[in-house]
Structures are given as C-alpha cells and as structure tokens.
Write a protein that holds these residues in place. Structure first.
Motif, PDB file in Angstrom:
ATOM      1  N   ASN A 288       0.844  -1.195   0.000  1.00 27.90           N
ATOM      2  CA  ASN A 288       0.000   0.000   0.000  1.00 27.90           C
ATOM      3  C   ASN A 288       0.881   1.248   0.000  1.00 27.90           C
ATOM      4  O   ASN A 288       2.117   1.153  -0.026  1.00 27.90           O
ATOM      5  CB  ASN A 288      -0.954  -0.031   1.198  1.00 27.90           C
ATOM      6  N   GLU A 289       0.235   2.408   0.053  1.00 30.56           N
ATOM      7  CA  GLU A 289       0.996   3.670  -0.031  1.00 30.56           C
ATOM      8  C   GLU A 289       1.963   3.823   1.144  1.00 30.56           C
ATOM      9  O   GLU A 289       3.120   4.214   0.963  1.00 30.56           O
ATOM     10  CB  GLU A 289       0.018   4.859  -0.080  1.00 30.56           C
ATOM     11  N   ALA A 290       1.521   3.479   2.351  1.00 30.87           N
ATOM     12  CA  ALA A 290       2.392   3.600   3.528  1.00 30.87           C
ATOM     13  C   ALA A 290       3.640   2.734   3.371  1.00 30.87           C
ATOM     14  O   ALA A 290       4.763   3.171   3.666  1.00 30.87           O
ATOM     15  CB  ALA A 290       1.634   3.196   4.792  1.00 30.87           C
ATOM     16  N   GLN A 291       3.458   1.504   2.901  1.00 30.70           N
ATOM     17  CA  GLN A 291       4.598   0.594   2.745  1.00 30.70           C
ATOM     18  C   GLN A 291       5.563   1.099   1.675  1.00 30.70           C
ATOM     19  O   GLN A 291       6.785   0.998   1.842  1.00 30.70           O
ATOM     20  CB  GLN A 291       4.099  -0.813   2.414  1.00 30.70           C
ATOM     21  N   GLN A 292       5.026   1.673   0.597  1.00 32.16           N
ATOM     22  CA  GLN A 292       5.895   2.221  -0.455  1.00 32.16           C
ATOM     23  C   GLN A 292       6.678   3.424   0.060  1.00 32.16           C
ATOM     24  O   GLN A 292       7.873   3.576  -0.221  1.00 32.16           O
ATOM     25  CB  GLN A 292       5.053   2.583  -1.670  1.00 32.16           C
ATOM     26  N   TRP A 293       6.009   4.285   0.836  1.00 32.01           N
ATOM     27  CA  TRP A 293       6.694   5.455   1.397  1.00 32.01           C
ATOM     28  C   TRP A 293       7.787   5.031   2.373  1.00 32.01           C
ATOM     29  O   TRP A 293       8.880   5.590   2.373  1.00 32.01           O
ATOM     30  CB  TRP A 293       5.694   6.360   2.118  1.00 32.01           C
ATOM     31  N   LEU A 294       7.471   4.053   3.218  1.00 39.35           N
ATOM     32  CA  LEU A 294       8.462   3.602   4.207  1.00 39.35           C
ATOM     33  C   LEU A 294       9.665   2.959   3.527  1.00 39.35           C
ATOM     34  O   LEU A 294      10.794   3.056   4.025  1.00 39.35           O
ATOM     35  CB  LEU A 294       7.816   2.634   5.196  1.00 39.35           C
ATOM     36  N   GLN A 295       9.433   2.324   2.383  1.00 37.79           N
ATOM     37  CA  GLN A 295      10.539   1.737   1.623  1.00 37.79           C
ATOM     38  C   GLN A 295      11.480   2.836   1.133  1.00 37.79           C
ATOM     39  O   GLN A 295      12.704   2.711   1.231  1.00 37.79           O
ATOM     40  CB  GLN A 295       9.976   0.935   0.437  1.00 37.79           C
ATOM     41  N   LEU A 296      10.894   3.934   0.620  1.00 34.77           N
ATOM     42  CA  LEU A 296      11.717   5.076   0.196  1.00 34.77           C
ATOM     43  C   LEU A 296      12.480   5.669   1.385  1.00 34.77           C
ATOM     44  O   LEU A 296      13.672   5.992   1.277  1.00 34.77           O
ATOM     45  CB  LEU A 296      10.833   6.166  -0.430  1.00 34.77           C
ATOM     46  N   HIS A 297      11.782   5.801   2.498  1.00 30.42           N
ATOM     47  CA  HIS A 297      12.384   6.375   3.709  1.00 30.42           C
ATOM     48  C   HIS A 297      13.558   5.509   4.174  1.00 30.42           C
ATOM     49  O   HIS A 297      14.597   6.015   4.603  1.00 30.42           O
ATOM     50  CB  HIS A 297      11.304   6.474   4.794  1.00 30.42           C
ATOM     51  N   LYS A 298      13.369   4.200   4.054  1.00 36.68           N
ATOM     52  CA  LYS A 298      14.396   3.244   4.496  1.00 36.68           C
ATOM     53  C   LYS A 298      15.687   3.371   3.680  1.00 36.68           C
ATOM     54  O   LYS A 298      16.788   3.154   4.192  1.00 36.68           O
ATOM     55  CB  LYS A 298      13.828   1.831   4.351  1.00 36.68           C
ATOM     56  N   VAL A 299      15.540   3.709   2.391  1.00 35.67           N
ATOM     57  CA  VAL A 299      16.736   3.827   1.535  1.00 35.67           C
ATOM     58  C   VAL A 299      17.288   5.248   1.492  1.00 35.67           C
ATOM     59  O   VAL A 299      18.134   5.562   0.651  1.00 35.67           O
ATOM     60  CB  VAL A 299      16.471   3.308   0.096  1.00 35.67           C
ATOM     61  N   GLY A 300      16.796   6.121   2.389  1.00 40.34           N
ATOM     62  CA  GLY A 300      17.433   7.420   2.542  1.00 40.34           C
ATOM     63  C   GLY A 300      16.626   8.644   2.179  1.00 40.34           C
ATOM     64  O   GLY A 300      17.090   9.775   2.367  1.00 40.34           O
ATOM     65  N   PHE A 301      15.415   8.473   1.639  1.00 40.50           N
ATOM     66  CA  PHE A 301      14.567   9.634   1.352  1.00 40.50           C
ATOM     67  C   PHE A 301      14.107  10.260   2.674  1.00 40.50           C
ATOM     68  O   PHE A 301      13.673   9.543   3.581  1.00 40.50           O
ATOM     69  CB  PHE A 301      13.324   9.220   0.556  1.00 40.50           C
ATOM     70  N   SER A 302      14.180  11.582   2.770  1.00 39.84           N
ATOM     71  CA  SER A 302      13.604  12.250   3.938  1.00 39.84           C
ATOM     72  C   SER A 302      12.080  12.144   3.879  1.00 39.84           C
ATOM     73  O   SER A 302      11.517  11.855   2.812  1.00 39.84           O
ATOM     74  CB  SER A 302      14.014  13.725   3.958  1.00 39.84           C
TER      75      SER A 302
END
Length: 378
Positions: A335-349
């Motif tokens: 879902n959207e939350a999981q996709q955002w957290l994936q980006l956050h995990k790889v360094g996106f603020s």
C-alpha cells in the motif's frame, strides 16, 4: 450492482509538502466541497452510482476542478496521506470559529481528528440486511485498513505505524457493540444521546456504521470509515469492489454472519476486532490477525487473498471483476504507507517522500482523466 459513493477528505498545501488551511476559501467559492472542523483539509462527496467507470470520473473530476481553483489562490496543491506528515499537530486551525460542535471537537479531541481519509458508502435499503452487513464488515474492517494505509509519518517522523491516523483517531463512543437488529441499533443510539457519549447522531466514529437520511431510524447504506486516504482512484475502486462483492455474497448467503458463524461471543468479537485494528494500523498487509470465525492466526495479506478468490467469480458475473483485479497489485507491491516507508528506508527524507507522492498523485489523476474520463460527458 449496488449504489456506491465516496466522501473524500484531502489536505491542501504547497508542492513542498507543507499543509495550509484553505477550506474556508474553497467552500465559499466552489460548490460540492464541505468544511471539516480544521481548515487544513476539505471534503468532497460523489453522488451514488452503481457503474464503476462513471464512479472513476466522479472521483477524478472534482479533484481537477479543485486543483484549478488552488492555482488561482497561489502555488497550492493537494497533499496525499492521512496525517499531518510534516508537522503542525501542535495546534488547531478552526475553519468555522462560530460552530459550537466544532468547539466541542477541538476541546475534546484536539488535532487527533485532523486526519484525511475516504469513507466508502454502499447502498443497502433493507435495515436487517444492513445490520448483518455492518456486523460482517466490522469484523473484516481491519483488512480494508491494511489495503489503504497511507499515514506512516507525523510531524516529520516515522511513527512505527502504517496507519498513524487509525491509531490516534478517537473511536467514539469507546465501546460499540455488534448490532443484533435495527431495533437494537435504535435503542443503543438513543441511550448514547441521553448519556452524552454521542453529541448527535453523526457522533458515532467507528470503523463501520449504518447511515441514512434520518439516523438511526431511516437507514439506506453501509459506511466504511476505517480506510486511510487512497489517492490512486484505481486502487480505491479495487478496494470498493472487494467490499461490494463481499456484500453481494452476504446477501446471497444469510449464514455469513459473525453472530451465528463465530465461536466467539459479541463482546469477544469486539475485543478480537479491536486487536486486529491495532495490528493492521501497525503493520497493515503484514499484520498477524485473528480470524473472527475461529480465532486462527492469519496474515492480513493472505486473508485478503482468500476473500479475493472467494468473490472473484461473483464479481465477474456482475461485470466488475476488472475493477477488482488491481487489488493484486496492492498485495504484491504494498500500500501507499509501505511504499513510502521503503523510500524512507533507503534514505529519502519524510519531506522528499511526500513531495514525490504529491507529484505522482497529480500525474495519475491527469492520466486517468485523459484516458478514461474524456469520453464520458461531464
């Protein structure tokens, strides 16, 4: 096919992700938009429609219209997500300082209610079938939260939840039973109004509720309130198609009722469902849930896949299986939350994650409007 409509709450703000309260201006200038107690989000509703193609355009068009108006106000846009992702949860921005009900909400709940979401309404005119539908969807509502979660951030931090909205939002009254009949629902609502646990008939904030023009007496629809904001209209229609197919299945099979098909009592079912809601808010599709029938442990993603397989043929017979099938993409890609957290995990603020989502949301709307809505008359 059943009539379906949406209430969509969205934040307004800058392309940089900062949320700005504009609802007083929007509602004064545009028809079809209503204020929430806080000015930072605004709501629009779609008329009841049975056809999914028309429903898609009913979702997209008001957003395009709103975006055009926001451009007139300045460099403003619509912001995805269901919480104040980048900040601002420390104070309330009243949209209507003279409204006494808004006084009560601000003083009682503060910014816990300043969330954005989608409420899915499905028409059911038979009150006893509606109560049975509410019972079934209440115990399965955590699955719809798991599919829709889009609020992993609050005040520029990852909170540890996929749906921070459903963890912070006040569920009111604190205990809502599974209604055994329409008469039970009427009696219970009247008792809450007398006791003051509900301020008015709208003040029933639970995952699913019966709704209608003269609550609790004249009811004509089920309202699923648990979902976070789903910005992609195709994903939202897939979630809606699962809900509709499940309700059609229920109308064909009266035995599909937690009151008769569960090994748990009414009170135990509420406790189990509350625990499932917390698990789904925390881990969404990866959540370990307890099945309402027998208490077996099942991962949310697997349970949804089971239901999908169960209702697929029915959706195909009714002609809307093509709108159900994008559910597989959500199960596969998250879902959207999981996709955002994936980006956050790889360094996106957090900010850059939201900025990217703002851009992707606008592109998706334009693509759908050009491809699918241009052929339908406005």
């Amino acid at each position: 096919m059943l009539l379906k409509g949406f209430e969509i709450e969205m934040y307004t703000g800058t392309p940089n992700g900062d949320i700005v309260g504009l609802s007083d201006k929007i509602t004064a200038s545009l028809d079809g938009y209503v204020r929430e107690p806080d000015s930072r989000n605004v709501e629009y509703t779609t008329a009841p429609i049975s056809n999914y193609e028309q429903l898609l355009c009913a979702l997209v068009r008001p957003r395009l219209k709103l975006r055009e108006y926001l451009k007139q106000l300045g460099n403003y846009t619509l912001i995805p997500g269901s919480t104040l992702s980048l900040g601002g949860s420390d104070r309330f921005f009243r949209s209507d300082p003279t409204n006494p009900y808004h006084d009560y909400i601000e003083n009682t709940y503060g910014t816990k209610v300043v969330t954005a979401s989608v409420h899915i309404n499905i028409g059911i005119s038979d009150p006893e079938l509606l109560m049975r539908a509410c019972r079934l969807i209440r115990v399965e509502a955590p699955l719809f939260l798991a599919l829709s979660a889009s609020s992993p951030f609050l005040d520029s931090k990852a909170t540890g939840y996929h749906s921070t909205r459903w963890r912070v939002f006040p569920h009111t009254p604190a205990y809502v039973p599974l209604f055994e009949s329409h008469a039970h629902h009427i009696e219970w609502v009247e008792q809450q109004l007398v006791a003051g646990t509900m301020q008015n008939v709208r003040h029933l904030w639970t995952s699913v509720r019966p709704n209608g023009d003269r609550r609790p007496y004249d009811l004509n629809r089920l309202e699923l309130r648990i979902c976070d904001l789903v910005t992609d209209p195709i994903a939202l229609l897939a979630i809606t198609a699962l809900l509709e197919a499940r309700l059609l299945q229920l109308s064909e099979n009266p035995k599909l009722d937690p009151l008769t098909q569960s090994s748990f009592s009414n009170e135990e079912l509420i406790s189990l469902t509350t625990a499932n809601e917390i698990a789904a808010a925390t881990s969404s599709l990866d959540a370990q849930l307890l099945h309402w029938q027998d208490g077996r442990t099942i991962v949310a993603r697997d349970w949804i896949e089971e239901l999908y397989q169960e209702v697929w043929t029915l959706a195909k017979q009714q002609g809307f299986s093509c709108f159900l099938s994008p559910l597989q993409k959500i199960l596969r890609e998250g879902n959207e939350a999981q996709q955002w957290l994936q980006l956050h995990k790889v360094g996106f603020s957090v900010r850059n994650t939201i900025i990217q989502a703002i851009s992707a949301t606008q592109e998706r709307e334009m693509e759908l409007a050009d491809k699918l809505c241009s052929s339908l008359v406005a």
